[in-house]
Design an enzyme around this catalytic site. Structure first.
Site, PDB file in Angstrom:
ATOM      1  N   CYS A  91      -4.901   0.245   4.639  1.00  0.00           N
ATOM      2  CA  CYS A  91      -4.471  -0.082   3.278  1.00  0.00           C
ATOM      3  C   CYS A  91      -4.001   1.140   2.502  1.00  0.00           C
ATOM      4  O   CYS A  91      -3.279   1.003   1.522  1.00  0.00           O
ATOM      5  CB  CYS A  91      -5.592  -0.768   2.513  1.00  0.00           C
ATOM      6  SG  CYS A  91      -6.051  -2.374   3.180  1.00  0.00           S
ATOM      7  N   HIS A 345      -1.557  -7.262  -3.097  1.00  0.00           N
ATOM      8  CA  HIS A 345      -1.922  -6.180  -2.183  1.00  0.00           C
ATOM      9  C   HIS A 345      -1.104  -6.283  -0.902  1.00  0.00           C
ATOM     10  O   HIS A 345      -1.597  -6.731   0.135  1.00  0.00           O
ATOM     11  CB  HIS A 345      -3.424  -6.256  -1.890  1.00  0.00           C
ATOM     12  CG  HIS A 345      -3.959  -5.183  -1.010  1.00  0.00           C
ATOM     13  ND1 HIS A 345      -3.298  -3.995  -0.761  1.00  0.00           N
ATOM     14  CD2 HIS A 345      -5.136  -5.109  -0.311  1.00  0.00           C
ATOM     15  CE1 HIS A 345      -4.030  -3.254   0.054  1.00  0.00           C
ATOM     16  NE2 HIS A 345      -5.143  -3.905   0.336  1.00  0.00           N
ATOM     17  N   CYS A 375      -9.785   2.106  -0.825  1.00  0.00           N
ATOM     18  CA  CYS A 375     -10.582   1.864   0.376  1.00  0.00           C
ATOM     19  C   CYS A 375      -9.667   1.410   1.506  1.00  0.00           C
ATOM     20  O   CYS A 375      -8.600   0.835   1.261  1.00  0.00           O
ATOM     21  CB  CYS A 375     -11.658   0.819   0.112  1.00  0.00           C
ATOM     22  SG  CYS A 375     -11.023  -0.807  -0.384  1.00  0.00           S
TER      23      CYS A 375
END
Length: 389
Positions: A91, A345, A375
């Protein structure tokens, strides 16, 4: 050593990452190419001056394979001489691209470089790069963690349990994210960063009418009898409402040395001040934002109270709330224009999207310092500090 400054930052609107999403008809190369064109056009620079383009993409398979960033550079009309590479830190892939780009400028290897990212989760769903029946971890990891690792949703549940985060608290945080994002759109605060494309002007997942009562009606997103037996402390309070959705989108950031910016008459948005990356427990997986924040603040010579604005990726509400409890940060300064729960996202694009939102928010609010952290799967996290110039 040179300084590194951000002189422009652009993103697409974020579409729903499903076949009927507003950007699902657009090839991921074209999503990224759109931001690259917008970036150099808005900055008013000749793309031939770009020394490198570093892009982040998580699921590098199918339409996102073969070094997607290189083909986005070509599709954007940049000269063939402009190189490109694609990186994967899950990510945080495009935040890592920002780190690499800035560090290249600071070392003197680059004068001008683009950091960017893209993910089309409608066309290349999550885990598309792991064929059924294949093990991406290998026997050494299995031996080190004999009870087995867990999916991110279970990690988010474990974090909620460890930090005693109630369903009500997480839902309230999610509602606030939607309200902030809706207010930012209504106030024109995204106009400077968003490059509409193909008739899509806004982020598709923002729900201005979201309420705690509506979110309270959603069922647990990750309940599993096997994990319930293994982790009896889990209360199963993570839902689609207090988690980030899956999305399509791209973002790009133009980074130069201060000398280059001055020579070309470019106005810096912020200076890239300090960087950190860290590993953490791959079972909890998403808690690396805490040590990464502590590490980057030490490197910057700052405290949490020195930071005016934070961007902390809202993969799950539990991640941001646990981070806040550990760091003591003021939630009023966190994701002031909404976060991933509302905006979306798109994995490989999210790091550059957060940077884009942060630098424009810093300029708009007169902030001196901004901190961004994310994260990442596998127990990883990036963090960086930006400073106004």
């Amino acid at each position: 050593m040179h300084d590194a400054v951000i002189v422009e930052a652009v993103r697409t609107p974020m579409g729903k990452g499903r076949p009927d999403g507003s950007l699902a008809h657009i090839h991921p190369v074209e999503l990224l190419a759109h931001t690259l064109r917008g970036l150099v056009d808005r900055a008013g620079v000749d793309p031939a001056l770009v020394d490198d383009v570093i892009g982040g993409t998580v699921d590098q398979v199918g339409e996102q394979a073969m070094n997607t960033t290189r083909y986005a550079v070509l599709s954007a009309g940049f000269p063939e001489t402009v190189p490109a590479t694609t990186v994967d830190r899950q990510c945080g892939s495009s935040q890592q691209a920002v780190h690499f780009a800035a560090q290249g400028v600071m070392s003197g290897a680059y004068d001008m470089v683009v950091a960017c990212g893209v993910e089309s989760m409608s066309r290349v769903p999550m885990w598309s790069n792991v064929p059924p029946g294949k093990d991406p971890f290998g026997p050494g990891v299995a031996a080190r963690y004999p009870d087995g690792l867990v999916p991110q949703g279970i990690s988010a549940e474990l974090i909620a349990a460890k930090w005693s985060l109630t369903r009500e608290r997480m839902d309230e945080f999610a509602v606030a994210s939607h309200r902030r994002a809706a207010a930012a759109w209504e106030g024109g605060l995204f106009d400077a960063e968003v490059a509409p494309l193909d008739g899509v002007p806004r982020d598709e997942c923002v729900r201005p009418g979201s309420t705690p009562e509506i979110l309270a009606g959603l069922r647990s997103a990750f309940h599993d009898p096997g994990f319930a037996e293994r982790f009896p402390q889990i209360e199963w309070n993570i839902t689609a409402g207090n988690s980030s959705p899956v999305n399509d989108g791209a973002a790009a950031v133009l980074i130069t040395s201060g000398e280059t910016a001055a020579r070309l008459g470019l106005r810096p948005l912020a200076r890239l001040h300090s960087f950190a990356v860290t590993g953490s427990d791959p079972l909890l997986m998403l808690t690396g934002v805490v040590p990464a924040t502590e590490k980057v603040l030490r490197r910057a010579g700052l405290t949490i109270d020195d930071i005016d604005l934070f961007e902390v990726n809202e993969a799950f509400a539990s991640v941001v709330l646990a981070w806040q409890q550990e760091t003591g940060a003021d939630l009023a300064k966190v994701n002031v224009h909404g976060g991933a729960i509302a905006l979306g996202h798109p994995l490989g694009a999210s790091g550059a999207r957060l940077t884009t939102t942060l630098v424009h928010a810093m300029r708009g609010r007169g902030a001196r310092y901004g901190l961004q952290t994310m994260c990442e799967a596998g127990g990883l996290a990036n963090a960086m500090v930006l400073e106004a110039v």
